[in-house]
Design an enzyme around this catalytic site. Structure first.
Site: not given
Ligand code: HPA
Length: 286
Positions: A37, A68, A90, A92-93, A120, A223-224, A247, A261
């Site tokens: 990201s 992206h 991802h 989650y997509e 990230a 998440m990746s 973060n 995000h």
């Protein structure tokens, strides 16, 4: 097969994509870089570049997340032929892990030998600061525990063995080289080694989940990356993984902070130059 199908692909699907790509460019990449990201700027450093939108590539999934770009960029980085994924896929997509990792097997068939993954991540280790860089030394494959491993299903021996080893997933020599370059570039103080834990997302973690991940030995969460690394190792690619700590996770019920995000993207903007110059030097010296 359509890229959004939930079934696995077969060897000919990957081969068709690879052969099509080889027909679009004279670049024969030995290195593939997957940009996390907001880190897609890496691809802009390539010389003699040719960008191919995902939507024009046969069988390729499409990227939907903000930050992206959604294209493969072929070119040279410090004289080395590379391919960069500007935008990854991802879980989650809505993609299954086989679809999300489709490009990695295509890279293998293009002749790629080394995969560099960037992402990230939320910092779990309390010693990490926002903007630090973590060299991934190992991972925890949480979706894998729930049966979401990209290697589930029929194993094609042309890619790799049925039961691949993962205790050596991240290449020690590449990690050592990266550490040394970070020192030379004066960003050693930002630098850590650690364990990356993948969760499926798209929700950020609860406080209880962060406490649990910390207890389990995770230093960063995202998440990746993990499915891509699993598929890359299965087909014998060397892997270097870098997490940008965008973060600090919220692991205290009294905290007023919330994961968003925008903070992730803001931190990547702040550190994009350091990460780019690190990766460029690693590619040059590998
Ligand atoms: N959690 C999960 N994924 C992330 C985070 C986080 O805090 N930051 C960036 N990606």
């Amino acid at each position: 097969m359509s890229a959004s199908s939930l079934c696995s692909y077969n060897y000919e699907d990957y081969k068709h994509t690879a052969d099509w790509l080889l027909g679009q460019t004279d670049i024969r990449p030995k290195v593939a870089i997957i940009c996390g990201s907001g880190l897609g700027g890496l691809a802009n450093l390539l010389e003699k570049k040719i960008a191919i939108p995902y939507k024009s590539i046969p069988n390729f999934p499409q990227s939907t997340v903000e930050g992206h770009a959604g294209q493969l960029v072929f070119g040279e980085l410090k004289g080395k032929q590379c391919v960069c994924m500007q935008g990854r896929f991802h879980f989650y997509e809505g993609y299954n892990t086989a679809t999300a990792t489709y490009p990695v097997r295509v890279f293998f068939l293009l002749g790629v030998e080394t995969l560099i993954v960037t992402n990230a991540a939320g910092g779990i280790n309390p010693h990490f600061k926002v903007g630090d860089i973590m060299l991934i030394k190992d991972h925890i494959n949480f979706p894998g525990f729930a049966g979401q491993n990209p290697l589930c299903g029929h194993n094609d021996d042309r890619f790799g063995v049925r039961f691949p080893c993962m205790s050596d997933a991240y290449d020690k020599d590449l990690a050592q080289l990266t550490r040394q370059i970070a020192k030379e570039q004066g960003c050693d103080s930002l630098f850590h080694h650690g364990v990356y834990c993948m969760l499926a997302g798209p929700t950020f973690e609860t406080v209880a989940e962060c406490k649990m991940l910390h207890l389990l030995g995770a230093d960063a969460v995202g998440m990746s990356t993990v499915p891509e690394v699993v598929v890359a190792r299965h087909c014998g690619l060397r892997v270097l993984g870098l997490s940008l700590i965008t973060n600090a996770v919220v692991s205290d019920y009294d905290s007023e902070r919330r994961a968003v995000h925008e903070e992730v993207l803001e931190t990547t903007r702040m550190r994009t130059e350091e990460l780019q110059s690190l990766v460029r030097s690693v590619v040059e010296k590998m």
